[in-house]
Write a protein that holds these residues in place. Structure first.
Motif, PDB file in Angstrom:
ATOM      1  N   MET A 117     101.666 -17.414  40.456  1.00  0.00           N
ATOM      2  CA  MET A 117     102.085 -16.519  39.409  1.00  0.00           C
ATOM      3  C   MET A 117     103.589 -16.565  39.203  1.00  0.00           C
ATOM      4  N   SER A 118     104.323 -16.696  40.264  1.00  0.00           N
ATOM      5  CA  SER A 118     105.783 -16.639  40.118  1.00  0.00           C
ATOM      6  C   SER A 118     106.329 -17.813  39.319  1.00  0.00           C
ATOM      7  N   SER A 119     105.584 -18.886  39.201  1.00  0.00           N
ATOM      8  CA  SER A 119     106.055 -20.027  38.425  1.00  0.00           C
ATOM      9  C   SER A 119     106.142 -19.698  36.929  1.00  0.00           C
ATOM     10  N   ALA A 120     105.478 -18.626  36.486  1.00  0.00           N
ATOM     11  CA  ALA A 120     105.541 -18.197  35.088  1.00  0.00           C
ATOM     12  C   ALA A 120     106.797 -17.384  34.788  1.00  0.00           C
ATOM     13  N   ILE A 121     107.542 -17.002  35.809  1.00  0.00           N
ATOM     14  CA  ILE A 121     108.762 -16.223  35.614  1.00  0.00           C
ATOM     15  C   ILE A 121     109.892 -17.179  35.223  1.00  0.00           C
ATOM     16  N   PRO A 122     110.582 -16.900  34.109  1.00  0.00           N
ATOM     17  CA  PRO A 122     111.682 -17.778  33.697  1.00  0.00           C
ATOM     18  C   PRO A 122     112.750 -17.900  34.788  1.00  0.00           C
ATOM     19  N   GLY A 162     111.754  -0.452  30.943  1.00  0.00           N
ATOM     20  CA  GLY A 162     112.481  -1.691  30.738  1.00  0.00           C
ATOM     21  C   GLY A 162     112.252  -2.783  31.758  1.00  0.00           C
ATOM     22  N   HIS A 163     111.450  -2.566  32.753  1.00  0.00           N
ATOM     23  CA  HIS A 163     111.139  -3.603  33.740  1.00  0.00           C
ATOM     24  C   HIS A 163     109.688  -4.025  33.541  1.00  0.00           C
ATOM     25  N   ASP A 164     109.405  -4.487  32.312  1.00  0.00           N
ATOM     26  CA  ASP A 164     108.028  -4.782  31.911  1.00  0.00           C
ATOM     27  C   ASP A 164     107.351  -5.844  32.758  1.00  0.00           C
ATOM     28  N   GLY A 165     108.086  -6.793  33.276  1.00  0.00           N
ATOM     29  CA  GLY A 165     107.484  -7.871  34.044  1.00  0.00           C
ATOM     30  C   GLY A 165     107.294  -7.533  35.504  1.00  0.00           C
ATOM     31  N   SER A 166     107.495  -6.286  35.863  1.00  0.00           N
ATOM     32  CA  SER A 166     107.355  -5.884  37.259  1.00  0.00           C
ATOM     33  C   SER A 166     105.886  -5.799  37.631  1.00  0.00           C
ATOM     34  N   MET A 167     105.626  -5.883  38.931  1.00  0.00           N
ATOM     35  CA  MET A 167     104.245  -5.812  39.387  1.00  0.00           C
ATOM     36  C   MET A 167     104.164  -5.302  40.811  1.00  0.00           C
ATOM     37  N   SER A 168     102.972  -4.874  41.146  1.00  0.00           N
ATOM     38  CA  SER A 168     102.689  -4.426  42.499  1.00  0.00           C
ATOM     39  C   SER A 168     101.192  -4.535  42.711  1.00  0.00           C
ATOM     40  N   ARG A 190     106.973 -15.439  48.938  1.00  0.00           N
ATOM     41  CA  ARG A 190     107.859 -16.601  48.881  1.00  0.00           C
ATOM     42  C   ARG A 190     107.961 -17.042  47.429  1.00  0.00           C
ATOM     43  N   LEU A 191     109.050 -16.684  46.781  1.00  0.00           N
ATOM     44  CA  LEU A 191     109.271 -17.068  45.395  1.00  0.00           C
ATOM     45  C   LEU A 191     110.274 -18.212  45.358  1.00  0.00           C
ATOM     46  N   ASN A 192     110.070 -19.144  44.448  1.00  0.00           N
ATOM     47  CA  ASN A 192     110.919 -20.328  44.377  1.00  0.00           C
ATOM     48  C   ASN A 192     112.071 -20.193  43.394  1.00  0.00           C
ATOM     49  N   GLN A 193     112.231 -19.035  42.757  1.00  0.00           N
ATOM     50  CA  GLN A 193     113.325 -18.844  41.822  1.00  0.00           C
ATOM     51  C   GLN A 193     114.664 -18.740  42.556  1.00  0.00           C
ATOM     52  N   ALA A 194     115.730 -19.002  41.810  1.00  0.00           N
ATOM     53  CA  ALA A 194     117.070 -18.996  42.405  1.00  0.00           C
ATOM     54  C   ALA A 194     117.613 -17.587  42.616  1.00  0.00           C
ATOM     55  N   HIS A 195     117.257 -16.645  41.743  1.00  0.00           N
ATOM     56  CA  HIS A 195     117.851 -15.305  41.783  1.00  0.00           C
ATOM     57  C   HIS A 195     116.859 -14.287  42.329  1.00  0.00           C
ATOM     58  N   VAL A 196     116.560 -14.386  43.605  1.00  0.00           N
ATOM     59  CA  VAL A 196     115.613 -13.471  44.251  1.00  0.00           C
ATOM     60  C   VAL A 196     116.333 -12.721  45.358  1.00  0.00           C
ATOM     61  N   LEU A 197     116.212 -11.391  45.317  1.00  0.00           N
ATOM     62  CA  LEU A 197     116.756 -10.543  46.370  1.00  0.00           C
ATOM     63  C   LEU A 197     115.572  -9.902  47.078  1.00  0.00           C
ATOM     64  N   ARG A 198     115.486 -10.091  48.382  1.00  0.00           N
ATOM     65  CA  ARG A 198     114.366  -9.560  49.157  1.00  0.00           C
ATOM     66  C   ARG A 198     114.803  -8.305  49.905  1.00  0.00           C
ATOM     67  N   LEU A 199     114.079  -7.207  49.655  1.00  0.00           N
ATOM     68  CA  LEU A 199     114.326  -5.953  50.364  1.00  0.00           C
ATOM     69  C   LEU A 199     113.115  -5.663  51.232  1.00  0.00           C
ATOM     70  N   GLU A 200     113.384  -5.201  52.444  1.00  0.00           N
ATOM     71  CA  GLU A 200     112.299  -4.948  53.394  1.00  0.00           C
ATOM     72  C   GLU A 200     112.422  -3.542  53.951  1.00  0.00           C
TER      73      GLU A 200
END
Length: 152
Positions: free
Chosen positions: A1-6, A80-86, A21-31
């Motif tokens: 699914m993450s491959s569909a994210i610009p 405004g965060h329409d592409g968000s998911m959970s 594990r997302l392959n995009q360049a601009h990913v911030l991981r919070l735990e």
């Protein structure tokens, strides 16, 4: 699914244990973090969701919603965060809606149930179908239209 994210979008992931594990360049991981042995230092998912909104992401991905953070996640999705998911675990789509409603109520905010359902159904996502979907889920003779404790 993450491959569909610009590629240029800023993404914040929030999880109990960092598994996505997302392959995009601009990913911030919070735990999230549990309390330490002294009972301090806890960082719940709800706090991370609220802080993620301040980071101006294009998308917020919460690994699994289990509690009051459902309210913050719904508000993020509706502002405004329409592409968000959970994800949430349930036995059926109808049970999932009921579960999300229950988790929103865990936040301790006295929202009318109709308002909660409208946020879950996200009218902007399907403007031509949201009223019909809300009607199927919450018919006019439902308790939320009769002024119950959480009615609207």
């Amino acid at each position: 699914m993450s491959s569909a994210i610009p590629e240029g979008e800023r993404i914040v992931t929030i999880e109990d244990a960092a598994e996505l594990r997302l392959n995009q360049a601009h990913v911030l991981r919070l735990e999230a973090r549990p309390k330490n042995i002294e009972g301090q230092g806890e960082i719940p998912i709800r706090e991370l969701v609220r802080n993620a909104l301040r980071m101006r992401p294009d998308r917020i991905i919460v690994g699994e919603v289990r509690g009051s953070e459902a309210l913050d996640m719904l508000q993020a999705m509706n502002t405004g965060h329409d592409g968000s998911m959970s994800t949430c675990h349930a036995n059926s789509p109808r049970d999932a809606i009921s579960r999300v409603e229950s988790m929103v109520l865990m936040a301790g905010v006295d929202f009318p149930m109709r308002a909660v359902r409208q946020q879950i159904l996200h009218p902007r996502a399907r403007p031509h179908r949201s009223d019909r979907a809300l009607q199927r889920w919450c018919p006019q003779d439902h308790e939320c239209h009769r002024g119950s404790a959480h009615g609207g």
